[in-house]
Design a protein around this motif. Sequence first.
Motif, PDB file in Angstrom:
ATOM      1  N   VAL A 128       0.991  -0.971  -0.208  1.00  0.00           N
ATOM      2  CA  VAL A 128       0.284  -0.408  -0.041  1.00  0.00           C
ATOM      3  C   VAL A 128       0.937   1.239   0.199  1.00  0.00           C
ATOM      4  N   PHE A 129       2.347   1.373   1.025  1.00  0.00           N
ATOM      5  CA  PHE A 129       2.736   2.831   1.106  1.00  0.00           C
ATOM      6  C   PHE A 129       3.895   2.612   0.254  1.00  0.00           C
ATOM      7  N   LYS A 130       3.663   1.851  -1.449  1.00  0.00           N
ATOM      8  CA  LYS A 130       4.437   2.379  -2.650  1.00  0.00           C
ATOM      9  C   LYS A 130       4.387   3.328  -2.712  1.00  0.00           C
ATOM     10  N   GLY A 131       2.668   3.109  -2.989  1.00  0.00           N
ATOM     11  CA  GLY A 131       2.015   4.173  -3.753  1.00  0.00           C
ATOM     12  C   GLY A 131       1.361   3.236  -5.046  1.00  0.00           C
ATOM     13  N   VAL A 132       1.522   2.179  -4.747  1.00  0.00           N
ATOM     14  CA  VAL A 132       0.545   2.026  -6.019  1.00  0.00           C
ATOM     15  C   VAL A 132      -0.229   1.727  -6.409  1.00  0.00           C
ATOM     16  N   GLY A 133      -1.418   2.060  -7.023  1.00  0.00           N
ATOM     17  CA  GLY A 133      -2.760   3.131  -7.299  1.00  0.00           C
ATOM     18  C   GLY A 133      -2.709   4.968  -7.283  1.00  0.00           C
ATOM     19  N   LEU A 134      -1.703   5.590  -6.384  1.00  0.00           N
ATOM     20  CA  LEU A 134      -1.670   6.277  -6.222  1.00  0.00           C
ATOM     21  C   LEU A 134      -1.117   7.223  -7.059  1.00  0.00           C
ATOM     22  N   VAL A 135      -0.165   6.833  -7.604  1.00  0.00           N
ATOM     23  CA  VAL A 135       0.839   7.177  -8.487  1.00  0.00           C
ATOM     24  C   VAL A 135       1.119   6.905  -9.696  1.00  0.00           C
ATOM     25  N   PRO A 136       1.366   7.300 -10.895  1.00  0.00           N
ATOM     26  CA  PRO A 136       2.138   6.385 -12.288  1.00  0.00           C
ATOM     27  C   PRO A 136       3.073   5.639 -11.679  1.00  0.00           C
ATOM     28  N   GLU A 137       3.465   4.597 -12.129  1.00  0.00           N
ATOM     29  CA  GLU A 137       3.920   3.097 -12.078  1.00  0.00           C
ATOM     30  C   GLU A 137       5.623   3.849 -12.434  1.00  0.00           C
ATOM     31  N   PHE A 138       6.242   5.001 -13.628  1.00  0.00           N
ATOM     32  CA  PHE A 138       7.132   5.068 -14.103  1.00  0.00           C
ATOM     33  C   PHE A 138       7.162   6.364 -12.386  1.00  0.00           C
ATOM     34  N   VAL A 139       6.489   6.673 -12.536  1.00  0.00           N
ATOM     35  CA  VAL A 139       7.222   7.927 -10.656  1.00  0.00           C
ATOM     36  C   VAL A 139       7.655   6.827  -9.170  1.00  0.00           C
ATOM     37  N   MET A 140       7.144   5.491  -9.523  1.00  0.00           N
ATOM     38  CA  MET A 140       7.672   4.539  -8.494  1.00  0.00           C
ATOM     39  C   MET A 140       8.784   3.893  -8.391  1.00  0.00           C
TER      40      MET A 140
END
Length: 377
Positions: free
Chosen positions: A64-76
């Motif tokens: 959840v706190f990797k940002g999955v679903g919150l920010v675009p995949e390339f941002v991570m």
Amino acid sequence: MFWAVLLMTLFLAYANGSNDNFKGVATLYGSKTANFKQALIWTSITSTLGSLLALYLASELLIVFKGVGLVPEFVMSLECFPIAVGLGAGVTVILATLFGLPVSTTHALVGALAGAGFAASSGGINWTGLSSKFFLPLIAGPLFSLVLAALLYPLLKKLRASLDIDPETLIYLDKKVIARLPLNSLSHGDALKIASLELSLPVPALERRVSTLSTYSGSIFSISAKKILDVLHYLSAGLVCFSRGLNDTPKIAALLLIGPALGKEVSILLVGVFILVGGLIQSKKIAKTMGEEITEMNPGQAFSANLITGFMVFFASKWGVPVSTTHVSCGSIFGIGAVTKQAKWQTIKKILLAWMTTLPLGFILGLLAMYALELVL
């Protein structure tokens, strides 16, 4: 870049420990069941145990706190993204700690994730995912705990009365009991007046020598009710601390999995150690705010608040629901204060204001950090 990611993550872990570690034992300290040192040792042991077991009991929060679903995949995949998130959230939490305000690391993290993601992506962030996966649990947590505390405490009070266990306040002169009163609690001023009458001494001469302790008289199966409640209180506080370590450690460790991965086990271990260090070094101000300045509490009221907080945070961690331990804990204490009519609303207003600014401040600092890093790198 690897060392920068690691440094910012461990800085956030330290900030989290300084602001959050004492919250689970604030009721022990506030009700005088334990002194500051005893409470600090207990939270250090139980919080660290929760941190170490987070990999097995709360691994969903790593995702959840990797940002999955919150920010675009390339941002991570951007190397500077976890640095910006760690910096934005860490500065937000450490500032609150310096002012003695208990805030939510979860709110700071969500704000920084959103802010850094917004700065890094022309498409922005997933606002729908932000509201459904993060906002709703964070808002519902403290409200639910407040209501549960307001409902549970009167039931436990009735159970106590049915067992012929009565509240009692002891007045001490130095370490000697000089009076026992059938009260839930007593203000310091009233205790001084009673001590003055008992000892035929002027109030000014007793100012620093008189103290009070809220406890209970009576017994269950020939065991002192006070001893039983103290054990239950310690266990409930330990549950809160364990659940908090379980809940917060994977949220922070997730930053190390966004960037150059150390592996889940090493990430959890490092974050847990720095949460412990932060709590040991810098938790005194939060202890004073939560233990003394929200509401007067006797051990029974404190036990009720802890019981609700511990179970709510434990199950939220198990199911991967991003609730804030701070908000749940404060919500239950607010609920007790509202029922007993001893809530200190000026302090509560300051805490609520800090809550409302945590996420926006995390967003702004995460956004500014991301812009700055993109310029430099």
